[in-house]
Design a protein around this motif. Structure first.
Motif, PDB file in Angstrom:
ATOM      1  N   PHE A 112      37.256  43.480  37.320  1.00 26.47           N
ATOM      2  CA  PHE A 112      36.562  43.615  36.039  1.00 26.47           C
ATOM      3  C   PHE A 112      35.608  44.812  36.128  1.00 26.47           C
ATOM      4  O   PHE A 112      34.938  45.004  37.153  1.00 26.47           O
ATOM      5  N   PRO A 113      35.519  45.606  35.060  1.00 33.39           N
ATOM      6  CA  PRO A 113      34.742  46.866  35.151  1.00 33.39           C
ATOM      7  C   PRO A 113      33.293  46.688  35.617  1.00 33.39           C
ATOM      8  O   PRO A 113      32.750  47.557  36.283  1.00 33.39           O
ATOM      9  N   ASN A 114      32.671  45.551  35.278  1.00 32.72           N
ATOM     10  CA  ASN A 114      31.271  45.354  35.679  1.00 32.72           C
ATOM     11  C   ASN A 114      31.132  44.868  37.123  1.00 32.72           C
ATOM     12  O   ASN A 114      30.013  44.682  37.609  1.00 32.72           O
ATOM     13  N   GLU A 115      32.259  44.609  37.779  1.00 34.19           N
ATOM     14  CA  GLU A 115      32.197  44.103  39.152  1.00 34.19           C
ATOM     15  C   GLU A 115      32.455  45.190  40.194  1.00 34.19           C
ATOM     16  O   GLU A 115      32.478  44.893  41.386  1.00 34.19           O
TER      17      GLU A 115
ATOM     18  N   VAL B 193      47.459  45.538  35.786  1.00 32.35           N
ATOM     19  CA  VAL B 193      46.350  45.464  34.829  1.00 32.35           C
ATOM     20  C   VAL B 193      45.411  46.637  35.077  1.00 32.35           C
ATOM     21  O   VAL B 193      45.124  46.977  36.231  1.00 32.35           O
TER      22      VAL B 193
ATOM     23  N   VAL C 147      43.416  36.114  32.601  1.00 27.34           N
ATOM     24  CA  VAL C 147      42.344  35.211  33.061  1.00 27.34           C
ATOM     25  C   VAL C 147      40.999  35.794  32.646  1.00 27.34           C
ATOM     26  O   VAL C 147      40.858  36.973  32.460  1.00 27.34           O
TER      27      VAL C 147
ATOM     28  N   THR D  85      38.123  52.922  31.714  1.00 29.43           N
ATOM     29  CA  THR D  85      36.673  53.000  31.927  1.00 29.43           C
ATOM     30  C   THR D  85      36.221  54.431  32.198  1.00 29.43           C
ATOM     31  O   THR D  85      35.147  54.656  32.728  1.00 29.43           O
TER      32      THR D  85
ATOM     33  N   LYS E 180      36.371  38.302  39.762  1.00 36.01           N
ATOM     34  CA  LYS E 180      36.650  37.088  38.994  1.00 36.01           C
ATOM     35  C   LYS E 180      37.901  37.246  38.136  1.00 36.01           C
ATOM     36  O   LYS E 180      38.324  36.311  37.470  1.00 36.01           O
ATOM     37  N   SER E 181      38.482  38.447  38.156  1.00 33.76           N
ATOM     38  CA  SER E 181      39.781  38.617  37.525  1.00 33.76           C
ATOM     39  C   SER E 181      40.862  37.948  38.372  1.00 33.76           C
ATOM     40  O   SER E 181      41.981  37.744  37.914  1.00 33.76           O
TER      41      SER E 181
ATOM     42  N   GLN F 274      31.398  38.642  46.757  1.00 34.38           N
ATOM     43  CA  GLN F 274      31.322  39.612  45.659  1.00 34.38           C
ATOM     44  C   GLN F 274      32.479  40.605  45.667  1.00 34.38           C
ATOM     45  O   GLN F 274      32.739  41.254  44.658  1.00 34.38           O
TER      46      GLN F 274
ATOM     47  N   ALA G 181      26.487  43.468  43.022  1.00 33.88           N
ATOM     48  CA  ALA G 181      25.125  43.250  42.509  1.00 33.88           C
ATOM     49  C   ALA G 181      24.154  42.812  43.603  1.00 33.88           C
ATOM     50  O   ALA G 181      22.979  43.150  43.564  1.00 33.88           O
TER      51      ALA G 181
ATOM     52  N   TYR H 153      43.047  44.782  40.461  1.00 30.30           N
ATOM     53  CA  TYR H 153      42.269  44.954  39.231  1.00 30.30           C
ATOM     54  C   TYR H 153      40.945  44.202  39.346  1.00 30.30           C
ATOM     55  O   TYR H 153      40.913  42.998  39.615  1.00 30.30           O
TER      56      TYR H 153
ATOM     57  N   GLN I  72      26.308  36.871  38.889  1.00 30.55           N
ATOM     58  CA  GLN I  72      27.187  36.169  39.822  1.00 30.55           C
ATOM     59  C   GLN I  72      27.793  34.922  39.184  1.00 30.55           C
ATOM     60  O   GLN I  72      28.917  34.537  39.508  1.00 30.55           O
TER      61      GLN I  72
ATOM     62  N   GLY J 256      32.804  38.001  34.175  1.00 33.67           N
ATOM     63  CA  GLY J 256      32.419  39.357  34.561  1.00 33.67           C
ATOM     64  C   GLY J 256      31.760  40.112  33.417  1.00 33.67           C
ATOM     65  O   GLY J 256      31.792  41.345  33.373  1.00 33.67           O
TER      66      GLY J 256
ATOM     67  N   ASN K  28      30.557  47.619  41.024  1.00 39.20           N
ATOM     68  CA  ASN K  28      29.355  47.736  41.857  1.00 39.20           C
ATOM     69  C   ASN K  28      28.855  46.350  42.237  1.00 39.20           C
ATOM     70  O   ASN K  28      28.598  45.522  41.370  1.00 39.20           O
TER      71      ASN K  28
ATOM     72  N   TYR L 280      29.618  47.891  31.070  1.00 37.67           N
ATOM     73  CA  TYR L 280      30.374  47.685  29.838  1.00 37.67           C
ATOM     74  C   TYR L 280      30.024  46.354  29.189  1.00 37.67           C
ATOM     75  O   TYR L 280      30.091  45.312  29.834  1.00 37.67           O
TER      76      TYR L 280
ATOM     77  N   LYS M 211      39.554  30.826  30.805  1.00 35.50           N
ATOM     78  CA  LYS M 211      39.091  29.935  31.874  1.00 35.50           C
ATOM     79  C   LYS M 211      38.511  28.615  31.343  1.00 35.50           C
ATOM     80  O   LYS M 211      37.340  28.291  31.607  1.00 35.50           O
TER      81      LYS M 211
END
Lengths: 249, 391
Positions: free
Chosen positions: B5-8, A95, A249, A99, B332-333, B328, B12, B3, A162, A167, B10, A78, A230
């Protein structure tokens, strides 16, 4: 022995080093504007930025659909998404994001006393960590304020994925390289709005030029209180949030 | 509520990125043991001095392979040296790795030149390979031997900071990422170096026992006991540093601890608390302490040291897993955790990892066939008579 054979070892090494250095310079050359933009576009005359009014977002996810269609974003990754926050009477925070295939939020059973939506995307940070950590210089700043990925250089190491605190980056499963929101750079350099901004029915997403003090974005940022995500990361995002709740956040 | 984040969703960095610091750690540790003999004159380590140097070399050869398997565009891997972005810690990889590889190759060349010459004087493919390695110069006398010794000692000394740099740099790659509270610590650099030394000594002990058993060689008592003591010491430092890091975060009760303690309790309890610390650190610590502090029968002492080395090889692998994958899993949320289970047959799966990890041992075998890595090994006699002594 001919004259050519009298080349000393030291001279040969010097020539080799000069040749190698020259090749490196050609390869590393100065950053040029990405291809596909209007020929009269001058990237030194703009300072693009983005604002999101969280009090206006209704969670319709039109932005997600528009982004996918405009940028051919593969399934499962996304460039932008919308977070739904639901807080119940006991202050429990729930939350989620839509998706799924159709980008529709699942029906909620939370007895929320407060609920709101927060669109998320790349923050195009002025001090972006992704640029700092990219080992090959594939992540870069444009002079008009965007953070882009040079798909001619990226090696797909995912270090930027990373490093991004938000994200926002991902490895594109089709390209096998880092990918992210570009503010629809191919559109904004032709005088168009990013697809997500264009498709937002509530004008919750605002895109504009900080170099123009009369632009809608400049005026909004002058007249309203706003925050960034952040701030403690020291990344100086160019994505400004109006009406942001402390839970975000 | 969970929760991510949608990109996390999978992860990496896969098991390949677990394997990469593990292999470089073995390199750094093996090289340090080699240098203890060549630079610091620890004569009791002579039986494994060549073996450790050769081990460092073969592991170093394969260290970049997991990275290549991981890269989305491995065909562009040389971009890291051709168009380096020096603000990135990762940009140093190509240069640090190449320098270190060159140094290890040179050191091997100077340390083993005499053996290569002896072998090159024979006939057959091995002799031809040795002649090629020697650049077809088979000259040797006292002066050249003295020069070889002097140069190899210098290279071994130079290699110590390079070994620390190579592996410390890997720790820095993680420690410098401020976005991830599980990684972001200045101590990561030092933790990685000490855990590297632990894994390097462990693989040497483990392998030395195995090849001695297979070939019916006598295991050098002083050498093994010395390595056991070094292993014990480095283990104490490595584990203390890691515990210090996590305890200081826990004690300070900062905002990040709210999610980190959940990470440890919910996602990493088994691999981190139970296995890495509770089992594979504590038990080897007790075994090595027993062999260092008490008089034990030789066979018992050897069994304890061998078992400890095997367990510590697993411990360091667990540490790498908990750092790379654990970090990982944390979104990060700061509101939840992702999941990861490596595939078996996929490109970055367990079979690939096993092949990459096994390959250096096979190369090491052929290396040994070319030039003996244990030139002073003697056939074993029954050693189970007397108890070993402490110094």
């Amino acid at each position: 022995m001919s004259e050519q054979r009298k080349l000393s070892r030291r001279e040969a090494m010097r020539m080799l080093a000069a040749g190698g250095g020259g090749l490196l310079l050609v390869h590393c050359g100065p950053i040029k504007p990405p291809a596909g933009q209007k020929s009269d576009y001058d990237w030194t005359k703009h300072q693009w930025a983005y604002a999101i009014d969280t009090t206006k977002c209704i969670g319709c996810n039109a932005c997600m659909r528009a982004c996918r269609a405009e940028n051919n974003v593969p399934k499962g990754v996304y460039r932008t998404w919308v977070e739904r926050y639901q807080i119940d009477a006991e202050d429990h925070v729930y939350v989620d994001s839509a998706t799924n295939e159709n980008f529709v939020f699942a029906p909620s059973s939370v007895r929320a006393v407060k609920a709101f939506f927060v669109p998320k995307m790349c923050n195009h940070c002025e001090k972006s960590v992704c640029n700092q950590v990219c080992p090959v210089g594939a992540a870069y700043h444009t002079k008009d304020g965007a953070v882009l990925v040079d798909h001619g250089r990226c090696i797909g190491c995912a270090y930027c994925v990373q490093a991004c605190p938000y994200g926002s980056r991902f490895i594109n499963p089709e390209l096998h390289m880092a990918d992210k929101c570009t503010w629809c750079y191919h559109r904004i350099t032709k005088g168009l709005l990013p697809a997500c901004v264009q498709s937002c029915p509530r004008e919750a997403r605002i895109f504009g030029d900080l170099a123009d003090p009369k632009s809608k974005l400049s005026v909004i940022l002058k007249q309203n209180r706003y925050r960034v995500l952040k701030p403690e990361m020291g990344t100086h995002p160019r994505c400004f949030y109006l009406g942001l709740d402390r839970e975000v956040v | 509520m969970n929760y991510v984040f949608p990109n996390e969703v999978n992860v990496a960095w896969t098991v390949m990125i677990v394997l990469y610091p593990y292999i470089t750690g073995l390199v750094a540790g093996a090289f340090i043991v080699s240098s203890l003999y060549h630079v610091f004159g620890r004569a009791e380590l002579k039986p494994v001095a060549r073996f450790s140097l050769a081990s460092a070399f073969v592991f170093l050869l394969f260290a970049p392979l997991p990275l290549l398997m991981h890269l989305g565009r491995p065909d562009r891997n040389f971009n890291i040296m051709v168009t380096p972005n020096f603000s990135s810690a990762m940009a140093g990889f190509g240069y640090i790795y190449s320098t270190y590889l060159l140094l290890v190759i040179l050191e091997i060349w100077f340390v083993m030149r005499g053996d290569f010459i002896a072998r090159a004087k024979g006939k057959g493919l091995a002799a031809l390979i040795c002649r090629t390695i020697l650049l077809f110069d088979l000259h040797e006398d006292d002066a050249s031997r003295r020069a070889d010794h002097k140069i190899s000692r210098f290279l071994a000394g130079l290699g110590i900071p390079l070994a620390c740099l190579l592996h410390g740099y890997v720790g820095f790659l993680f420690g410098s990422l401020k976005a991830n509270p599980w990684w972001s610590t200045a101590l990561m650099f030092v933790i990685f170096i000490f855990s590297a030394i632990v894994s390097g000594i462990s693989v040497l002990i483990f392998h030395y026992f195995v090849v001695s058993k297979i070939n019916h060689w006598k295991v050098d008592e002083a050498c093994v006991r010395s390595m056991g003591k070094y292993l014990w010491g480095f283990l104490i430092v490595a584990v203390s540093l890691e515990l210090l890091e996590i305890l200081s975060i826990a004690y300070k009760q900062t905002e990040e601890w709210e999610i980190l303690h959940r990470l440890i309790a919910e996602k990493l309890f088994i691999p981190y608390v139970v296995l890495q610390f509770g089992t594979f650190s504590l038990v080897p610590f007790i075994f090595l302490a027993a062999t260092a502090l008490f008089k034990l029968r030789t066979r018992v002492a050897h069994a304890l040291i061998w078992t400890a080395s095997l367990m510590l090889l697993i411990q360091v692998l667990l540490m790498r897993w908990n750092v790379v994958i654990g970090g990982q899993l944390l979104s990060k949320s700061m509101r939840g955790f992702a999941s990861y289970l490596p595939g078996v047959w996929e490109k970055e799966g367990l079979i690939t990892a096993a092949v990459i990890f096994t390959a250096p041992f096979i190369i090491l075998y052929f290396f040994h066939r070319l030039v003996s890595l244990f030139p002073n090994a003697t056939k074993a006699v029954d050693t189970d008579a007397a108890p070993s002594t402490t110094e």
